[in-house]
Scaffold this motif. Structure first.
Motif, PDB file in Angstrom:
ATOM      1  N   SER A   6       0.713  -0.945   0.410  1.00  0.00           N
ATOM      2  CA  SER A   6       0.040  -0.148  -0.196  1.00  0.00           C
ATOM      3  C   SER A   6       1.060   1.375   0.075  1.00  0.00           C
ATOM      4  CB  SER A   6      -0.453  -0.199   1.517  1.00  0.00           C
ATOM      5  OG  SER A   6      -0.597   1.573   1.829  1.00  0.00           O
ATOM      6  N   LEU A   8       1.466   3.266   1.459  1.00  0.00           N
ATOM      7  CA  LEU A   8       1.224   3.960   2.963  1.00  0.00           C
ATOM      8  C   LEU A   8       2.377   3.087   3.538  1.00  0.00           C
ATOM      9  CD1 LEU A   8      -2.463   4.559   4.467  1.00  0.00           C
ATOM     10  CD2 LEU A   8      -0.666   5.679   3.600  1.00  0.00           C
ATOM     11  N   GLN A 128      -5.819  -1.270  -4.144  1.00  0.00           N
ATOM     12  CA  GLN A 128      -4.199  -0.652  -4.302  1.00  0.00           C
ATOM     13  C   GLN A 128      -3.737  -0.790  -5.765  1.00  0.00           C
ATOM     14  OE1 GLN A 128      -3.796   1.716  -2.102  1.00  0.00           O
ATOM     15  NE2 GLN A 128      -5.493   1.525  -0.603  1.00  0.00           N
ATOM     16  N   HIS A 165      -7.830   4.770  -5.278  1.00  0.00           N
ATOM     17  CA  HIS A 165      -8.025   5.303  -3.685  1.00  0.00           C
ATOM     18  C   HIS A 165      -6.269   4.948  -3.492  1.00  0.00           C
ATOM     19  CE1 HIS A 165     -10.987   1.979  -4.802  1.00  0.00           C
ATOM     20  NE2 HIS A 165     -11.653   3.125  -5.667  1.00  0.00           N
ATOM     21  N   SER A 166      -5.497   4.731  -4.802  1.00  0.00           N
ATOM     22  CA  SER A 166      -4.058   5.099  -3.563  1.00  0.00           C
ATOM     23  C   SER A 166      -3.515   5.770  -3.321  1.00  0.00           C
ATOM     24  CB  SER A 166      -3.289   4.497  -4.742  1.00  0.00           C
ATOM     25  OG  SER A 166      -3.338   2.599  -4.175  1.00  0.00           O
ATOM     26  N   ASN A 169      -4.860   7.842  -0.611  1.00  0.00           N
ATOM     27  CA  ASN A 169      -4.407   7.931   0.500  1.00  0.00           C
ATOM     28  C   ASN A 169      -2.918   8.219   0.222  1.00  0.00           C
ATOM     29  OD1 ASN A 169      -4.868   5.270   2.737  1.00  0.00           O
ATOM     30  ND2 ASN A 169      -6.255   4.530   0.335  1.00  0.00           N
ATOM     31  N   SER A 170      -2.650   8.258  -0.953  1.00  0.00           N
ATOM     32  CA  SER A 170      -1.030   9.044  -0.455  1.00  0.00           C
ATOM     33  C   SER A 170      -0.905  10.718   0.094  1.00  0.00           C
ATOM     34  CB  SER A 170      -0.019   8.987  -1.843  1.00  0.00           C
ATOM     35  OG  SER A 170       1.233   8.345  -1.536  1.00  0.00           O
ATOM     36  N   ARG A 173      -1.871  13.033   3.256  1.00  0.00           N
ATOM     37  CA  ARG A 173      -0.615  13.548   3.831  1.00  0.00           C
ATOM     38  C   ARG A 173      -0.108  15.006   3.439  1.00  0.00           C
ATOM     39  NH1 ARG A 173       2.865   7.739   4.119  1.00  0.00           N
ATOM     40  NH2 ARG A 173       2.763   7.463   2.160  1.00  0.00           N
ATOM     41  N   ILE A 193     -13.298   4.413   2.230  1.00  0.00           N
ATOM     42  CA  ILE A 193     -12.448   5.962   1.750  1.00  0.00           C
ATOM     43  C   ILE A 193     -12.577   7.056   1.847  1.00  0.00           C
ATOM     44  CG2 ILE A 193     -10.410   6.598  -0.247  1.00  0.00           C
ATOM     45  CD1 ILE A 193     -10.672   4.425  -1.402  1.00  0.00           C
ATOM     46  N   GLU A 196     -12.280   6.551   6.560  1.00  0.00           N
ATOM     47  CA  GLU A 196     -11.479   6.482   6.590  1.00  0.00           C
ATOM     48  C   GLU A 196     -10.089   6.905   6.141  1.00  0.00           C
ATOM     49  OE1 GLU A 196     -11.013   2.394   6.583  1.00  0.00           O
ATOM     50  OE2 GLU A 196     -13.130   2.225   7.505  1.00  0.00           O
ATOM     51  N   VAL A 197     -10.072   8.530   5.382  1.00  0.00           N
ATOM     52  CA  VAL A 197      -8.849   8.167   4.344  1.00  0.00           C
ATOM     53  C   VAL A 197      -8.653   9.959   4.503  1.00  0.00           C
ATOM     54  CG1 VAL A 197      -7.530   8.540   2.440  1.00  0.00           C
ATOM     55  CG2 VAL A 197      -8.243   6.770   3.168  1.00  0.00           C
ATOM     56  N   ASN A 201      -8.272  12.802   7.917  1.00  0.00           N
ATOM     57  CA  ASN A 201      -7.173  13.652   7.889  1.00  0.00           C
ATOM     58  C   ASN A 201      -7.568  14.330   7.457  1.00  0.00           C
ATOM     59  OD1 ASN A 201      -4.668  11.564   7.637  1.00  0.00           O
ATOM     60  ND2 ASN A 201      -6.192  10.789   6.002  1.00  0.00           N
TER      61      ASN A 201
END
Ligand code: NCD
Length: 305
Positions: A6, A8, A128, A165-166, A169-170, A173, A193, A196-197, A201
Motif C-alpha cells: 500500500s 502507506l 490499491q 484509491h492509492s 491515500n498518499s 498526507r 475511503i 477512513e481516509v 485526515n
C-alpha cells in the motif's frame, strides 16, 4: 525485508527520498546501469497489463539486472490450482524481488506473508496500485514543482479505480490538498475511503457529476478508465463507459497550467485531439514510471549508489 503493498508502507520522508532518487536516475542514468547486476525481478501478472509489467522489466534491465515471470495466469500453474502462497515460495528460490498483479484484493499481501523476497503490489483488484501512485507523484512533483497546495480533480470510475484509491491515500498526507471527485452516482468513491481516509485526515473534498462545472478550478485533472472487468453486468458498463470525454472544448475551460494525468490505458475518456495539448502529460507519466520503479527496486533491495 520490506514489501510495498500500500502507498502507506512508505512514510512521506521515504517517498521524498525515493522521488529524489528517481530524479537523479532521470538525470544520470549511466550511474545506475550496473547497480543490479546479477539480480532478478519476477513479474507475476495474473491480470492483463502493458505499462506496469513492461516498466518493471525495463526498470530492472536499465539497472543491469534480469527478468523472469509470466504475463498471464493461464500460462502459470495457477491454472492448475496452485495457490499464491505456494507460487511465491518457489519464486523466492528463483528471484530477488517480485512484482505481483492479481484480480483479488489482498493477494499480494498473502504472498508477502509467505515470501522470502520483497513483494511489490502491482495492482490488486479494485484495491490499491502503489507504484502507479509513485509514478503520479513523480509526474506532479516534476512538472508542477510541488505536492502540496493543489486542487486535484479525480474523474471517472472512482469506485473500482485502484489508482485513484492509492493516490488519495498518499496525497492526504500533504498540506493544502483539495479533491474534487467527479463521477456518476454509480461510480462514486467508496464510503470507506471517504470516511477512513478523507474525513479522517480532514482533507477537503467535494463530489460532483459534471466535469464542465469542475474543470475551471483544477490544478490537476486525473482521468480514469471505467473499469470494465470489475462490473457485474455488461449493461451497466455500456451505460456508464462514456460518461466523460475530455476534449478540446473542455480543455479550453481549464487553467493554462492545469495538468492532465491518466494511468492509461485510455479508452474513450480522453479524445486523441487532446494529446497535442502541452497540458496533456499522460505519455510523459509513463516515462516517469520507469524511473520510480528503478528507484523502488534499489530501495527495497537496499542497494545504495
Ligand atoms: C491502471 C490499472 O491497472 O489499475 N493501469 C496501469 O497500471 N497503468 C489503470 C487501468 O487499468 O485503468
Amino acid at each position: 525485508m520490506r514489501h510495498l503493498l500500500s502507498p502507506l508502507d512508505l512514510t512521506v520522508e521515504e517517498i521524498e527520498k525515493l522521488l529524489d532518487l528517481a530524479s537523479d536516475i532521470e538525470k544520470n542514468p549511466d550511474k545506475y546501469k550496473d547497480t543490479c547486476r546479477g539480480k532478478k525481478i519476477a513479474t507475476l501478472f495474473y491480470e492483463p497489463s502493458t505499462r506496469t509489467r513492461l516498466s518493471f522489466e525495463t526498470a530492472m534491465l536499465n539497472l543491469g539486472g534480469n527478468v523472469i515471470g509470466f504475463a498471464d495466469a493461464n500460462s502459470s500453474s495457477a491454472s492448475k490450482g496452485e495457490s499464491v502462497a505456494d507460487t511465491i515460495r518457489l519464486v523466492s528460490c528463483y528471484a530477488d524481488i517480485c512484482a505481483m498483479r492479481h484480480p483479488k484484493e489482498g493477494a499480494p499481501l498473502v504472498a508477502s506473508l509467505h515470501s522470502g523476497i520483497p513483494v511489490i503490489n502491482a495492482g490488486d483488484g479494485g484495491h490499491q496500485h502503489p507504484t502507479q501512485t509513485l509514478t503520479d507523484m513523480m509526474t506532479i512533483r516534476s512538472l508542477k514543482g510541488r505536492l502540496n497546495n493543489l486542487t486535484i480533480g479525480l474523474c471517472g470510475d472512482l469506485k473500482f479505480g485502484r489508482t485513484v484509491h492509492s493516490l488519495i491515500n498518499s496525497l492526504v498526507r500533504y498540506t493544502g490538498i483539495r479533491f474534487v471527485l467527479i463521477s456518476p452516482p454509480e461510480l462514486r468513491l467508496p464510503d470507506y475511503i471517504k470516511e477512513e481516509v478523507l474525513l479522517a485526515n480532514n482533507t477537503p473534498f467535494s463530489e460532483v457529476a459534471s466535469l464542465d462545472e469542475a474543470i475551471r478550478e483544477l490544478d490537476i485533472l486525473y482521468m480514469t478508465r471505467v473499469q470494465k472487468e470489475r462490473f457485474f453486468n455488461e449493461e451497466d458498463y455500456i451505460r456508464l463507459k462514456d460518461c466523460y470525454v475530455l476534449d478540446k472544448e473542455k480543455m479550453a475551460m481549464a487553467k493554462d497550467d492545469m495538468l492532465v494525468l491518466h494511468p492509461l490505458p485510455r479508452v474513450n475518456e480522453i479524445s486523441v485531439e487532446v494529446d497535442d495539448d502541452p497540458r496533456a502529460v499522460y505519455f510523459k507519466q509513463v516515462q516517469y514510471g520507469v524511473y520510480v520503479r528503478m528507484a523502488l527496486i534499489l530501495t527495497l533491495l537496499n542497494i545504495t549508489v
